[in-house]
Scaffold this motif. Structure first.
Motif, PDB file in Angstrom:
ATOM      1  N   MET A  64       0.831  -1.202   0.000  1.00  0.00           N
ATOM      2  CA  MET A  64       0.000   0.000   0.000  1.00  0.00           C
ATOM      3  C   MET A  64       0.862   1.246   0.000  1.00  0.00           C
ATOM      4  O   MET A  64       0.545   2.222  -0.666  1.00  0.00           O
ATOM      5  N   ARG A  70      -4.531  -1.460  -2.671  1.00  0.00           N
ATOM      6  CA  ARG A  70      -5.464  -0.565  -1.994  1.00  0.00           C
ATOM      7  C   ARG A  70      -6.498  -1.353  -1.225  1.00  0.00           C
ATOM      8  O   ARG A  70      -6.870  -2.455  -1.614  1.00  0.00           O
ATOM      9  N   ARG A  71      -6.954  -0.762  -0.154  1.00  0.00           N
ATOM     10  CA  ARG A  71      -8.125  -1.332   0.503  1.00  0.00           C
ATOM     11  C   ARG A  71      -9.327  -0.914  -0.288  1.00  0.00           C
ATOM     12  O   ARG A  71      -9.386   0.213  -0.778  1.00  0.00           O
ATOM     13  N   TYR A  83      -8.904  -6.179  -0.086  1.00  0.00           N
ATOM     14  CA  TYR A  83      -7.814  -5.503  -0.766  1.00  0.00           C
ATOM     15  C   TYR A  83      -7.893  -5.778  -2.255  1.00  0.00           C
ATOM     16  O   TYR A  83      -8.474  -6.762  -2.684  1.00  0.00           O
TER      17      TYR A  83
END
Lengths: 147, 147
Positions: A64, A70-71, A83
């Motif tokens: 990240m 990315r979440r 994710y």
DNA sequence: GCAGTCAATGCGATTGATTCTCAATTGCTA
DNA sequence: TAGCAATTGAGAATCAATCGCATTGACTGC
């Protein structure tokens, strides 16, 4: 392609390219879908990798930081941590079915342009964006109609 | 205005309009900003309300079910649970500074149209959407320039 | 207005995801 | 290949969120 990006990020920051770090990111790229920590761990174990959950969390954090992951929030009340690997340009756009949870990742240049416009309007310098569209997929619409 | 929406939702579902439920939602409307559970609890206590954290969680859950509240992700790696009241039409669009965390809620009809187009293209029936734009705010740009 | 009923609350205990600690291991450099 | 420092693994610790149950309180009919 982006495995190299990860490795050069590691090198730049004086971090080691360990077997675990490589295999975590390779697995993420192989999945080509959003995922949670448990399913990632399961897949790695099934592939015969020895790796602990703590290391997975640490590697996800790294990914990240260097913008390769990315979440994503896959429901309006989304409590579960999911994710997704970031495609080029680091935008993640999802179309999520609110009934069955199915998601479609799409990309549409119009979204980027719009974000650029909005950021500029408020004097912000655009970095990335994340658009989730919550809707009902064709199958679920049909099921609902049948009832 | 939407306090009534909450109350009619409660009535329809045979739920009671308790003092706690009213005050939680009233406080959320009064804040007019995204918030986390702890800051909401703090504000309620400061206003002299007696309420427990469990009840706050239960009420937030209800508000999300009736579409008056949403979780929002205010950073690409956003681990913290933040909530925001849904404005009309239930779209939440945020412009978030990746440096200082400042957020601007904006609305632009172009976003809704775009979502409608995309949903239609894939045969989905649009329900709502959530757009986060990550960027650097003017103040932080200036600070970065000064260094 | 008053009592009765049952949902809602509050508190403390529990769960479960994520992070931390530290001894053992492993990349990398010379 | 040896040595050092970063990384890992396993389990402990943390912390947000949920649960269970006794008590409280909102609504109904009288």
């Amino acid at each position: 392609m982006s495995l190299e990006m990860f490795e050069s990020f590691l090198e730049e920051h004086c971090l080691k390219a360990t077997r675990q770090r490589r295999s975590v990111y390779a697995e993420i790229l192989a999945m080509d879908e959003h995922f949670d920590v448990d399913s990632l761990l399961l897949r790695l174990k099934q592939n015969g990798q020895r790796i602990s959950k703590a290391t997975i969390y640490r590697t996800l954090q790294l990914l990240m930081e260097c913008g390769l992951l990315r979440r994503v929030q896959l429901a309006p009340d989304g409590m579960d941590a999911m994710y997704a690997a970031c495609p080029e340009g680091c935008a993640i756009d999802n179309l999520v079915c609110t009934t069955c949870g199915k998601t479609v990742q799409f990309s549409k240049e119009g979204v980027c342009n719009l974000c650029e416009d909005i950021a500029t309007k408020y004097g912000f310098a655009l970095s990335s964006h994340c658009l989730n569209i919550f809707a009902v997929c064709p199958e679920c619409q049909k099921k609902q109609g049948d009832e």
